[in-house]
Design an enzyme around this catalytic site. Structure first.
Site, short mmCIF file in Angstrom:
data_model
loop_
_atom_site.label_atom_id
_atom_site.label_comp_id
_atom_site.label_asym_id
_atom_site.label_seq_id
_atom_site.Cartn_x
_atom_site.Cartn_y
_atom_site.Cartn_z
N SER A 142 0.85 -1.19 0.00
CA SER A 142 0.00 0.00 0.00
C SER A 142 0.88 1.23 0.00
O SER A 142 2.06 1.18 0.40
CB SER A 142 -0.88 0.00 1.26
OG SER A 142 -1.51 1.25 1.47
N TYR A 171 -1.93 0.38 10.66
CA TYR A 171 -1.91 -0.11 9.27
C TYR A 171 -0.61 0.29 8.59
O TYR A 171 0.03 -0.53 7.92
CB TYR A 171 -3.12 0.46 8.52
CG TYR A 171 -3.25 -0.05 7.11
CD1 TYR A 171 -3.41 -1.40 6.84
CD2 TYR A 171 -3.24 0.83 6.02
CE1 TYR A 171 -3.54 -1.88 5.53
CE2 TYR A 171 -3.37 0.38 4.73
CZ TYR A 171 -3.52 -0.98 4.48
OH TYR A 171 -3.65 -1.44 3.19
#
Length: 255
Positions: A139, A152
């Site tokens: 990501s 995250y």
């Protein structure tokens, strides 16, 4: 000989889209995930379109389950030439000060240790093929932090570190390592999981963004990287929607 591609997290979103796309590219796809009923539907869809796929129940947080995935890969005719480490996810958007340790632990186990387990289990087959490729779907959170995203981002930074380290360690061996870092991707479940099923809050992530990325866009990137000549290694591919110039800079219509 048929090339076999293993895709984790294949029951929905990017994983399912990647399984479909790779099957269309001629791979026999091992679609791995926990939700077997979704995998069965996906395999049926792929086969109806003329592709080849096998469903494998797999929880990437379990050593035993991942060993079963490796055994299933060995049983499929053909050579395992591609692994797509796609299983992952986010939970919560809390500041570090009040973040849930349980959520952070889950994110680390799924995104980082899941990638580690599956890669270790399938690396011998990938190397034996003489032309292996490992794709790590990380990501933009793997290199940019943002408020509320500590858990995250920490997990994705770690996953990025795994990919980069692995590339160094495999230098000289016939396995390339590709990292794909999507920005804003609208899928059916990512934001819902992050916000514990709160559909309104999940929809707010994409409010005013006319065209976020969708799962097929990322699957297209995976397929493109995986089908380059094997001497071509795409180290890192960052892909965002046009509306997202950076993690903190998103054009939203009417806002």
């Amino acid at each position: 000989m048929t090339s076999v591609a293993v895709v984790t997290g294949a029951s929905s979103g990017i994983g399912a889209a990647t399984a479909r796309r790779l099957a269309a590219e001629g791979f026999h796809v091992l679609a791995a995930a926990r939700r077997t009923e979704r995998l069965a539907a996906l395999v049926a869809e792929i086969e109806a379109a003329g592709g080849a796929a096998t469903a494998v129940a797999c929880d990437v947080t379990s050593d035993e389950s991942v060993a079963g995935l490796a055994a299933a890969a060995r049983a499929v005719p053909g050579e395992v030439t591609l692994l797509v480490n796609n299983a992952g996810g986010a939970r919560g958007l809390d500041p570090v000060e009040t973040g849930s340790v349980g959520d952070w632990q889950w994110m680390y186990d799924v995104n980082v240790l899941g990638t580690l387990r599956v890669t270790q289990a399938l690396l011998p087959a990938l190397e034996a093929s003489g032309a292996g490729t490992i794709v790590v779907v990380s990501s933009t959170a793997g290199f940019t932090v943002y408020e509320g995203g500590g858990g995250y981002a920490a997990a994705k930074h770690a996953q990025t570190a795994v990919a980069g380290t692995l590339r160094l360690e495999l230098c000289g061996r016939p396995v390339r390592v590709v990292e794909i870092d999507p920005g804003m991707v609208r899928t059916d479940e990512f934001a819902l999981v992050r916000f514990d099923g709160d559909a309104e809050r999940a929809a707010g992530v994409y409010a005013g963004v006319a065209e976020p990325l969708v799962a097929d866009d990322v699957a297209d990137c995976v397929a493109w990287c995986a089908t380059r000549p094997h001497h071509v290694n795409v180290d890192r591919l960052v892909v965002r929607p046009l509306a997202q110039a950076a993690q903190h800079k998103v054009h939203r219509v009417g806002q």
